[in-house]
Design an enzyme around this catalytic site. Structure first.
Site, PDB file in Angstrom:
ATOM      1  N   LYS A 127       0.862  -1.064   0.137  1.00 24.77           N
ATOM      2  CA  LYS A 127      -0.090   0.045   0.296  1.00 24.77           C
ATOM      3  C   LYS A 127       1.085   1.135  -0.305  1.00 24.77           C
ATOM      4  O   LYS A 127       2.130   1.213   0.278  1.00 24.77           O
ATOM      5  CB  LYS A 127      -0.802  -0.290   1.259  1.00 24.77           C
ATOM      6  CG  LYS A 127       0.157   0.366   2.859  1.00 24.77           C
ATOM      7  CD  LYS A 127      -1.088  -0.201   3.540  1.00 24.77           C
ATOM      8  CE  LYS A 127      -0.704   0.012   5.000  1.00 24.77           C
ATOM      9  NZ  LYS A 127      -1.570   0.100   6.428  1.00 24.77           N
ATOM     10  N   TYR A 181      14.846  31.461   3.489  1.00 24.45           N
ATOM     11  CA  TYR A 181      13.371  32.500   3.942  1.00 24.45           C
ATOM     12  C   TYR A 181      13.790  32.690   5.628  1.00 24.45           C
ATOM     13  O   TYR A 181      14.151  31.948   5.910  1.00 24.45           O
ATOM     14  CB  TYR A 181      11.836  31.680   3.655  1.00 24.45           C
ATOM     15  CG  TYR A 181      12.005  31.434   2.495  1.00 24.45           C
ATOM     16  CD1 TYR A 181      11.038  32.543   1.832  1.00 24.45           C
ATOM     17  CD2 TYR A 181      11.919  30.447   1.660  1.00 24.45           C
ATOM     18  CE1 TYR A 181      10.640  32.140   0.052  1.00 24.45           C
ATOM     19  CE2 TYR A 181      11.832  30.266  -0.221  1.00 24.45           C
ATOM     20  CZ  TYR A 181      10.845  31.793   0.216  1.00 24.45           C
ATOM     21  OH  TYR A 181      11.092  30.786  -1.901  1.00 24.45           O
TER      22      TYR A 181
END
Length: 367
Positions: A40, A263
């Site tokens: 999965k 940033y």
């Protein structure tokens, strides 16, 4: 999101390692136990189709989360049994019959909804899910299990299996694990007819509670060479990590003292430093909280300086290196190694999440 093959960032997947891990686990469980490979979430970020094709001769079937993941495997030519672990929509029943999938049944309401809509259940194969203490989906009472089994069989459904999932199999204390196990055994003992397949063992149970295995196991995290407990429990035997995450230097510069990076200008060089840019960022699953974590260049730990951007990180080098020099984010470089568990520990999460978050933008290369 499309893969970006025209940049150096990539995940290398060692398929042979996955096969060896399956064989290693298989050697430590009772002979004749069915092995169900959990692929999965794109095989925990490793690539569901490629992994499933590589291991199809080593396992007895596959487990996925939902019907779309199952369809992907069938359309890729995988023919072995596929169990869908989650609750499926009512409309999925026809697809399950068409593609020969096994559905999970977790509640009487779901069965009744099918009957109310007069869905033809003939020929459908299911496993009953027991909520022994995980708290997500599943039957909690023996009376509900008996009623569900009767209803399903009356309408032509093959109740092939029954299973549960342990919440604490990867922890030091066995108390809650044992309580769940007893609840599951109590429900089994109450059944007039126990289904053919009984499975409760996820990777952690397969590794540390081998004495509790019924007749099938679900191999997930450990199949990919990851320790399900992180750093809590030592593995009882060696497993090989299958995934390496690497990139390369695309920009190298020398900056003066006082230069800021990223940033928010959260990093300021306190001396002349060599700073390099690596094309990976939070859009790739290398999350913003990895600032100050060290990656490997030429066998040396190089810290991430400044905030992680969407597409790039900046790292501090001990000296200038040529453009194209390899950067290892997960895996070995020289005599040093970074594991997914180390990344997870830094993020205060689990190694499952680290590999599952690696986005489709990162190409997977197999060997």
């Amino acid at each position: 999101m499309k893969a970006s093959p025209h940049r150096p960032t990539k995940a290398l997947i060692h398929l042979g390692a996955i096969r060896q891990n399956i064989q290693q686990m298989g050697a430590h469980i009772p002979q004749g136990t069915l092995k169900l490979a959990v692929v999965k979430a794109n095989a925990y970020g490793h690539g569901a189709v490629a992994v499933a094709k590589a291991i199809q001769d080593d396992v007895d079937g596959f487990c996925v989360s939902n019907i779309d993941e199952a369809i992907e495997l069938r359309q890729a030519g995988l023919s072995k049994p596929i169990l869908i672990l989650g609750v499926s929509e009512i409309e999925a029943v026809a697809l399950a019959k068409e593609y020969d999938f096994t559905l999970t049944v977790a509640g009487l309401e779901w069965i009744q909804a099918l009957l109310d809509k007069e869905v033809d259940l003939t020929g459908l194969t299911v496993h009953l899910k027991i909520d022994s203490g995980m708290g997500r989906i599943g039957f909690r009472e023996a009376s509900e299990v008996e009623q569900a089994q009767d209803l399903l069989q009356q309408h032509g459904v093959c109740v092939e299996g029954i299973f549960t999932h342990f919440a604490t199999a990867d922890e030091e204390s066995d108390d809650y694990f044992n309580a769940q196990l007893e609840r599951f055994k109590t429900i089994l003992a109450s059944m007039k007819e126990v289904p053919e397949l009984v499975h409760a063992s996820n990777s952690a149970t397969t590794l540390w509670h081998v004495e509790t295995i019924f007749n099938a196991v679900r191999m997930g995290d450990a199949m990919y060479g990851l320790n399900p407990s992180g750093a809590v429990l030592d593995l009882p035997y060696d497993l090989i990590p299958a995934l390496t995450l690497e990139s390369a230097l695309v920009h190298v510069k020398t900056v003066p003292a006082g230069a800021c990076m990223g940033y928010g200008a959260t990093y300021q060089a306190d001396s002349e430093q060599v700073i390099a840019t690596v094309p990976i960022g939070y859009a790739d699953g290398w999350t913003r909280d990895m600032q100050n974590f060290s990656v490997l260049v030429d066998g040396q730990a190089c810290p991430i300086v400044g905030r992680v951007s969407m597409d790039q990180i900046t790292i501090r080098l001990p000296k200038p290196y040529p453009l194209g020099t390899k950067v290892t984010l997960i895996g070995s470089n020289g005599d040093k190694e970074i594991t997914a568990t180390q990344v997870a520990t830094y993020r205060v999460t689990i190694n499952y999440e680290v590999v599952c978050l690696l986005s489709d933008r990162i190409p997977r290369e197999y060997y």
